[in-house]
Write an enzyme that holds these catalytic residues in place. Structure first.
Site, PDB file in Angstrom:
ATOM      1  N   ASP A  25     -33.041 -75.500  33.274  1.00  0.00           N
ATOM      2  CA  ASP A  25     -34.337 -75.826  33.859  1.00  0.00           C
ATOM      3  C   ASP A  25     -35.458 -75.160  33.069  1.00  0.00           C
ATOM      4  O   ASP A  25     -35.314 -74.019  32.623  1.00  0.00           O
ATOM      5  CB  ASP A  25     -34.363 -75.347  35.317  1.00  0.00           C
ATOM      6  CG  ASP A  25     -35.537 -75.913  36.097  1.00  0.00           C
ATOM      7  OD1 ASP A  25     -36.123 -76.923  35.656  1.00  0.00           O
ATOM      8  OD2 ASP A  25     -35.872 -75.342  37.150  1.00  0.00           O
ATOM      9  N   HIS A  42     -37.756 -80.805  25.573  1.00  0.00           N
ATOM     10  CA  HIS A  42     -36.380 -81.304  25.635  1.00  0.00           C
ATOM     11  C   HIS A  42     -35.658 -81.101  24.301  1.00  0.00           C
ATOM     12  O   HIS A  42     -34.469 -80.763  24.274  1.00  0.00           O
ATOM     13  CB  HIS A  42     -36.373 -82.786  26.006  1.00  0.00           C
ATOM     14  CG  HIS A  42     -36.885 -83.060  27.399  1.00  0.00           C
ATOM     15  ND1 HIS A  42     -36.488 -82.328  28.496  1.00  0.00           N
ATOM     16  CD2 HIS A  42     -37.769 -83.999  27.856  1.00  0.00           C
ATOM     17  CE1 HIS A  42     -37.095 -82.796  29.574  1.00  0.00           C
ATOM     18  NE2 HIS A  42     -37.876 -83.800  29.212  1.00  0.00           N
ATOM     19  N   LEU A 136     -12.832 -74.097  24.057  1.00  0.00           N
ATOM     20  CA  LEU A 136     -13.798 -74.291  25.138  1.00  0.00           C
ATOM     21  C   LEU A 136     -13.813 -75.762  25.530  1.00  0.00           C
ATOM     22  O   LEU A 136     -13.763 -76.642  24.663  1.00  0.00           O
ATOM     23  CB  LEU A 136     -15.200 -73.876  24.676  1.00  0.00           C
ATOM     24  CG  LEU A 136     -16.367 -74.188  25.636  1.00  0.00           C
ATOM     25  CD1 LEU A 136     -16.305 -73.286  26.868  1.00  0.00           C
ATOM     26  CD2 LEU A 136     -17.717 -74.033  24.927  1.00  0.00           C
TER      27      LEU A 136
END
Length: 245
Positions: A25, A42, A136
């Site tokens: 956020d 962004h 991962l």
């Protein structure tokens, strides 16, 4: 994947974290502070994704879920949605090979009905990559809403019950777990939200039942692998009780 009941060692220290999730956020506020277009925020946020992935790999976290685009985000201005989808296409096109070399497997969760055929094709390619030594699993929540996920899971179980392939007695927490997008992923140990906001925003509501929460003021584009390692340290310092005492 059936959920394992939480266990504690005698000193109540948590086991090494397996799964961290992040609500990314603050892209818009980061851009506004710098008098830039939201799209710049962004784009800088995409750099922070790389930092978070590095942090997860370096600290041995096995699963990292990033809340990239919520089901509610479709209501944003059309130009912003278009820009976000464009960034996603670039990420899926350019980052997948380098992620694979680092032993990072990619999994996308969310409703794909509103995604373009091009993006769905790139998602399929990303998820099918052969990665011999997985370090991962990067889970990207895309066009994702937890309430929608839970409703879809309930509908699936109800359909099986109506068809006679599932009895009412078999509808359990494990059955619900196995009907969710995250059926093959352990619940998150820690959920991090950047930018100072303190809410889940329809993210992993079922899965967060025993998650710890960390809310940090840092805007997402400023997030670094150091922030990630600090979060791991804070998690390891917790006294997790799970309602046992």
């Amino acid at each position: 994947m059936a959920r394992q009941a939480p266990t504690l060692e005698e000193n109540h220290t948590p086991p090494p974290p397996r799964h961290f999730a992040i609500i990314m956020d603050g892209n818009g506020r980061w851009a506004k502070k710098r008098l830039l277009n939201r799209s710049k925020g962004h784009r800088q946020g995409a750099e922070a994704v790389r930092e978070a992935v590095k942090g997860a790999v370096n600290t041995g976290v096995e699963y990292l879920t990033l809340y990239a685009f919520s089901s509610e985000n479709w209501n944003r201005p059309a130009d912003e949605v278009k820009d976000l989808m464009g960034l996603l296409k670039i990420y899926l096109s350019k980052e997948m090979k380098s992620l694979a070399k680092e032993g990072v497997r990619v999994k996308i969760i969310g409703c794909r009905d509103r995604l373009s055929p091009e993006i769905i094709s790139k998602i399929d390619e990303a998820e099918k990559q052969d990665i011999p030594n997985i370090r991962l699993t990067l889970i990207i929540a895309l066009s994702y809403g937890s309430r929608e996920e839970i409703v879809a899971a309930a509908r699936k179980l109800a359909g099986e019950a109506v068809a006679g392939t599932l009895s009412l007695d078999d509808i359990s927490e494990n059955a619900m777990d196995n009907a969710l997008y995250t059926h093959d992923v352990p619940d998150p140990d820690l959920i991090i939200r950047t930018s100072g906001e303190q809410r889940l925003s329809n993210f992993l509501l079922w899965q967060a039942a025993y998650s710890e929460f960390l809310f940090i003021d840092t805007l997402w584009p400023d997030f670094t692998k150091k922030h990630f390692s600090d979060a791991v340290d804070q998690y390891l310092g917790l006294d997790r009780r799970y309602g046992i005492r």
